[in-house]
Design a protein around this motif. Structure first.
Motif, PDB file in Angstrom:
ATOM      1  N   LEU A   1       7.864 -15.693 -37.716  1.00  0.00           N
ATOM      2  CA  LEU A   1       7.608 -15.821 -36.284  1.00  0.00           C
ATOM      3  C   LEU A   1       7.509 -14.466 -35.601  1.00  0.00           C
ATOM      4  CD1 LEU A   1       9.884 -18.853 -35.324  1.00  0.00           C
ATOM      5  CD2 LEU A   1       7.579 -18.830 -36.263  1.00  0.00           C
ATOM      6  N   ALA A   2       7.869 -13.404 -36.300  1.00  0.00           N
ATOM      7  CA  ALA A   2       7.631 -12.065 -35.775  1.00  0.00           C
ATOM      8  C   ALA A   2       6.143 -11.851 -35.521  1.00  0.00           C
ATOM      9  CB  ALA A   2       8.156 -11.013 -36.744  1.00  0.00           C
ATOM     10  N   GLY A   3       5.284 -12.568 -36.247  1.00  0.00           N
ATOM     11  CA  GLY A   3       3.856 -12.474 -35.999  1.00  0.00           C
ATOM     12  C   GLY A   3       3.461 -13.001 -34.633  1.00  0.00           C
ATOM     13  N   LEU A   4       4.136 -14.069 -34.188  1.00  0.00           N
ATOM     14  CA  LEU A   4       3.878 -14.577 -32.839  1.00  0.00           C
ATOM     15  C   LEU A   4       4.347 -13.578 -31.789  1.00  0.00           C
ATOM     16  CD1 LEU A   4       4.908 -18.328 -33.247  1.00  0.00           C
ATOM     17  CD2 LEU A   4       2.587 -17.411 -33.014  1.00  0.00           C
ATOM     18  N   LEU A   5       5.479 -12.924 -32.064  1.00  0.00           N
ATOM     19  CA  LEU A   5       6.007 -11.951 -31.112  1.00  0.00           C
ATOM     20  C   LEU A   5       5.178 -10.676 -31.094  1.00  0.00           C
ATOM     21  CD1 LEU A   5       9.815 -12.492 -31.762  1.00  0.00           C
ATOM     22  CD2 LEU A   5       8.508 -13.194 -29.751  1.00  0.00           C
ATOM     23  N   ALA A   6       4.487 -10.369 -32.176  1.00  0.00           N
ATOM     24  CA  ALA A   6       3.545  -9.253 -32.155  1.00  0.00           C
ATOM     25  C   ALA A   6       2.422  -9.529 -31.169  1.00  0.00           C
ATOM     26  CB  ALA A   6       2.970  -9.013 -33.550  1.00  0.00           C
TER      27      ALA A   6
ATOM     28  N   GLY B   1       0.907 -11.492 -44.452  1.00  0.00           N
ATOM     29  CA  GLY B   1      -0.122 -12.497 -44.266  1.00  0.00           C
ATOM     30  C   GLY B   1       0.345 -13.667 -43.417  1.00  0.00           C
ATOM     31  N   ARG B   2       1.562 -14.144 -43.650  1.00  0.00           N
ATOM     32  CA  ARG B   2       2.043 -15.292 -42.876  1.00  0.00           C
ATOM     33  C   ARG B   2       2.292 -14.924 -41.415  1.00  0.00           C
ATOM     34  NH1 ARG B   2       2.679 -19.973 -45.115  1.00  0.00           N
ATOM     35  NH2 ARG B   2       2.852 -20.204 -47.377  1.00  0.00           N
ATOM     36  N   ARG B   3       2.757 -13.724 -41.164  1.00  0.00           N
ATOM     37  CA  ARG B   3       2.929 -13.288 -39.776  1.00  0.00           C
ATOM     38  C   ARG B   3       1.580 -13.173 -39.084  1.00  0.00           C
ATOM     39  NH1 ARG B   3       7.863  -8.788 -39.960  1.00  0.00           N
ATOM     40  NH2 ARG B   3       9.340 -10.126 -41.073  1.00  0.00           N
ATOM     41  N   LEU B   4       0.603 -12.616 -39.764  1.00  0.00           N
ATOM     42  CA  LEU B   4      -0.734 -12.504 -39.190  1.00  0.00           C
ATOM     43  C   LEU B   4      -1.360 -13.884 -38.975  1.00  0.00           C
ATOM     44  CD1 LEU B   4      -2.035  -9.468 -41.226  1.00  0.00           C
ATOM     45  CD2 LEU B   4      -2.091  -9.630 -38.721  1.00  0.00           C
ATOM     46  N   ARG B   5      -1.101 -14.802 -39.881  1.00  0.00           N
ATOM     47  CA  ARG B   5      -1.651 -16.155 -39.749  1.00  0.00           C
ATOM     48  C   ARG B   5      -1.160 -16.809 -38.457  1.00  0.00           C
ATOM     49  NH1 ARG B   5      -3.904 -19.939 -43.206  1.00  0.00           N
ATOM     50  NH2 ARG B   5      -3.449 -22.128 -42.749  1.00  0.00           N
ATOM     51  N   LEU B   6       0.128 -16.660 -38.170  1.00  0.00           N
ATOM     52  CA  LEU B   6       0.671 -17.239 -36.945  1.00  0.00           C
ATOM     53  C   LEU B   6       0.106 -16.543 -35.710  1.00  0.00           C
ATOM     54  CD1 LEU B   6       4.392 -17.770 -37.988  1.00  0.00           C
ATOM     55  CD2 LEU B   6       2.671 -19.528 -37.603  1.00  0.00           C
ATOM     56  N   TRP B   7       0.006 -15.230 -35.755  1.00  0.00           N
ATOM     57  CA  TRP B   7      -0.567 -14.488 -34.627  1.00  0.00           C
ATOM     58  C   TRP B   7      -2.002 -14.933 -34.379  1.00  0.00           C
ATOM     59  CZ3 TRP B   7      -0.935  -8.367 -34.611  1.00  0.00           C
ATOM     60  CH2 TRP B   7      -1.417  -7.944 -33.358  1.00  0.00           C
ATOM     61  N   LEU B   8      -2.778 -15.033 -35.447  1.00  0.00           N
ATOM     62  CA  LEU B   8      -4.165 -15.436 -35.292  1.00  0.00           C
ATOM     63  C   LEU B   8      -4.274 -16.864 -34.760  1.00  0.00           C
ATOM     64  CD1 LEU B   8      -6.998 -14.493 -37.702  1.00  0.00           C
ATOM     65  CD2 LEU B   8      -6.882 -16.815 -36.814  1.00  0.00           C
ATOM     66  N   ALA B   9      -3.396 -17.759 -35.253  1.00  0.00           N
ATOM     67  CA  ALA B   9      -3.429 -19.150 -34.791  1.00  0.00           C
ATOM     68  C   ALA B   9      -3.122 -19.249 -33.306  1.00  0.00           C
ATOM     69  CB  ALA B   9      -2.435 -19.991 -35.591  1.00  0.00           C
ATOM     70  N   ALA B  10      -2.253 -18.370 -32.809  1.00  0.00           N
ATOM     71  CA  ALA B  10      -1.879 -18.419 -31.398  1.00  0.00           C
ATOM     72  C   ALA B  10      -2.854 -17.676 -30.502  1.00  0.00           C
ATOM     73  CB  ALA B  10      -0.473 -17.831 -31.215  1.00  0.00           C
TER      74      ALA B  10
ATOM     75  N   LEU C   1     -12.519  -6.907 -41.821  1.00  0.00           N
ATOM     76  CA  LEU C   1     -12.618  -8.343 -41.572  1.00  0.00           C
ATOM     77  C   LEU C   1     -12.386  -9.138 -42.847  1.00  0.00           C
ATOM     78  CD1 LEU C   1     -15.614  -8.415 -39.074  1.00  0.00           C
ATOM     79  CD2 LEU C   1     -13.207  -8.859 -38.569  1.00  0.00           C
ATOM     80  N   ARG C   2     -12.861  -8.605 -43.959  1.00  0.00           N
ATOM     81  CA  ARG C   2     -12.577  -9.270 -45.231  1.00  0.00           C
ATOM     82  C   ARG C   2     -11.077  -9.215 -45.524  1.00  0.00           C
ATOM     83  NH1 ARG C   2     -15.658  -7.198 -50.457  1.00  0.00           N
ATOM     84  NH2 ARG C   2     -14.463  -5.316 -49.943  1.00  0.00           N
ATOM     85  N   ARG C   3     -10.463  -8.091 -45.243  1.00  0.00           N
ATOM     86  CA  ARG C   3      -9.015  -7.942 -45.445  1.00  0.00           C
ATOM     87  C   ARG C   3      -8.242  -8.933 -44.575  1.00  0.00           C
ATOM     88  NH1 ARG C   3      -4.756  -6.758 -48.628  1.00  0.00           N
ATOM     89  NH2 ARG C   3      -3.108  -5.617 -47.536  1.00  0.00           N
ATOM     90  N   LEU C   4      -8.649  -9.082 -43.314  1.00  0.00           N
ATOM     91  CA  LEU C   4      -8.006 -10.037 -42.417  1.00  0.00           C
ATOM     92  C   LEU C   4      -8.111 -11.455 -42.973  1.00  0.00           C
ATOM     93  CD1 LEU C   4      -6.669 -10.737 -39.681  1.00  0.00           C
ATOM     94  CD2 LEU C   4      -8.980 -10.879 -38.709  1.00  0.00           C
ATOM     95  N   ALA C   5      -9.305 -11.826 -43.433  1.00  0.00           N
ATOM     96  CA  ALA C   5      -9.513 -13.161 -43.985  1.00  0.00           C
ATOM     97  C   ALA C   5      -8.643 -13.388 -45.217  1.00  0.00           C
ATOM     98  CB  ALA C   5     -10.984 -13.358 -44.330  1.00  0.00           C
ATOM     99  N   GLU C   6      -8.526 -12.388 -46.058  1.00  0.00           N
ATOM    100  CA  GLU C   6      -7.692 -12.508 -47.255  1.00  0.00           C
ATOM    101  C   GLU C   6      -6.220 -12.682 -46.895  1.00  0.00           C
ATOM    102  OE1 GLU C   6     -10.348  -9.737 -50.320  1.00  0.00           O
ATOM    103  OE2 GLU C   6      -8.731  -8.850 -49.128  1.00  0.00           O
ATOM    104  N   LEU C   7      -5.763 -11.946 -45.900  1.00  0.00           N
ATOM    105  CA  LEU C   7      -4.353 -11.968 -45.546  1.00  0.00           C
ATOM    106  C   LEU C   7      -3.938 -13.282 -44.890  1.00  0.00           C
ATOM    107  CD1 LEU C   7      -3.878  -8.315 -44.251  1.00  0.00           C
ATOM    108  CD2 LEU C   7      -2.665  -9.352 -46.176  1.00  0.00           C
ATOM    109  N   VAL C   8      -4.769 -13.819 -43.985  1.00  0.00           N
ATOM    110  CA  VAL C   8      -4.347 -15.001 -43.228  1.00  0.00           C
ATOM    111  C   VAL C   8      -4.541 -16.299 -43.996  1.00  0.00           C
ATOM    112  CG1 VAL C   8      -4.757 -13.876 -41.016  1.00  0.00           C
ATOM    113  CG2 VAL C   8      -6.571 -15.273 -42.032  1.00  0.00           C
ATOM    114  N   GLY C   9      -5.307 -16.273 -45.076  1.00  0.00           N
ATOM    115  CA  GLY C   9      -5.455 -17.461 -45.894  1.00  0.00           C
ATOM    116  C   GLY C   9      -6.465 -18.453 -45.351  1.00  0.00           C
ATOM    117  N   ASP C  10      -6.499 -19.613 -45.964  1.00  0.00           N
ATOM    118  CA  ASP C  10      -7.507 -20.621 -45.657  1.00  0.00           C
ATOM    119  C   ASP C  10      -7.363 -21.165 -44.238  1.00  0.00           C
ATOM    120  OD1 ASP C  10      -8.474 -20.358 -48.228  1.00  0.00           O
ATOM    121  OD2 ASP C  10      -7.329 -22.055 -49.008  1.00  0.00           O
ATOM    122  N   ARG C  11      -8.470 -21.560 -43.680  1.00  0.00           N
ATOM    123  CA  ARG C  11      -8.506 -22.108 -42.325  1.00  0.00           C
ATOM    124  C   ARG C  11      -7.723 -23.418 -42.243  1.00  0.00           C
ATOM    125  NH1 ARG C  11     -11.787 -26.015 -40.038  1.00  0.00           N
ATOM    126  NH2 ARG C  11     -13.024 -26.121 -41.953  1.00  0.00           N
TER     127      ARG C  11
END
Length: 238
Positions: A68-73, A154-163, A218-228
């Motif tokens: 959840l630190a990704g959301l706080l970022a 990756g999981r922190r970035l995934r949450l940030w991106l989702a929000a 952008l490829r790195r971002l896609a790799e880190l955050v995982g599948d849509r």
């Protein structure tokens, strides 16, 4: 509007409507092209045989409250009450509510949501002791500041991106908290440390946000955050 974060809403209150309704069929396995959005390919095709998990990617670790630190970022806030704490974030689309409630549920956190006066959606957890360490680490009085050693996974970035991630061709914006000036610089350093050095977009230019551009990043971002996630529209995910 109470939600349990796992099987959908409790009581009669539904999640905000999605259109179109996400496909509930198992998603195709994907590989990502450096030239743009992920291209779907079947698992038996040769491309998938060469796919490898990315170190620190969203698929390499189990969900954790620390994610959840990704959301706080981004634009999320955390507040304390006694020995408990609560995390909240305002999002601009119904699909984000669906994804965040699911992600919070995977971490054992119940969530509620409600519409805001400006036609957005406020998602928040319950007050819980589980979130107290996160709040202690991130709060300096009532101000939000990344703790020493803050880093992104990756999981922190995934949450940030989702929000708060926004596709803005030819790049991608990761939005920040408007009042979180003390967070912007350390968050930018954390992005750079995982290969996502971005340009800080100020409030006068449509931010605050970090803009990620360039085929490699952008490829790195896609790799880190995982599948849509199933609820996310394809154009909204890298």
């Amino acid at each position: 509007m109470p939600l349990n974060g796992l099987d959908g809403p409790s009581g009669a209150d539904p999640l905000p409507a999605l259109f179109p309704v996400p496909d509930t069929a198992p998603p195709d396995v994907v590989t990502r092209s450096a030239r743009g959005p992920a291209a779907a390919v079947r698992a038996e095709e040769p491309e998938e045989a060469g796919r490898q998990l990315v170190f620190f990617g969203a698929e390499t670790a189990d969900p954790s409250v620390a994610d959840l630190a990704g959301l706080l970022a981004g634009p999320a806030e955390v507040v304390r009450m006694g020995g408990t704490a609560r995390l909240s974030v305002v999002v601009d689309a119904a699909w984000r509510v669906h994804v965040l409630v699911s992600e919070l549920g995977q971490r054992g956190l119940s969530a509620t949501w409600e519409p805001t006066d400006d036609e957005r959606h406020a998602v928040r957890t319950s007050y819980t002791r589980t979130l107290k360490p996160l709040a202690v680490a991130w709060l300096d009085g009532v101000a939000k500041r990344p703790p020493a050693g803050f880093h992104l996974t990756g999981r922190r970035l995934r949450l940030w991106l989702a929000a708060a991630g926004v596709a803005e061709p030819p790049g991608f914006l990761l939005r920040l908290g408007a009042a979180d000036h003390h967070c912007w610089e350390p968050v930018g350093r954390a992005l750079a440390a995982v290969g996502l050095a971005g340009d800080l977009v100020g409030p006068d230019a449509g931010g605050p946000a970090y803009r990620i551009t360039g085929r490699r990043r952008l490829r790195r971002l896609a790799e880190l955050v995982g599948d849509r996630p199933a609820a996310a529209p394809p154009p909204a995910w890298p």
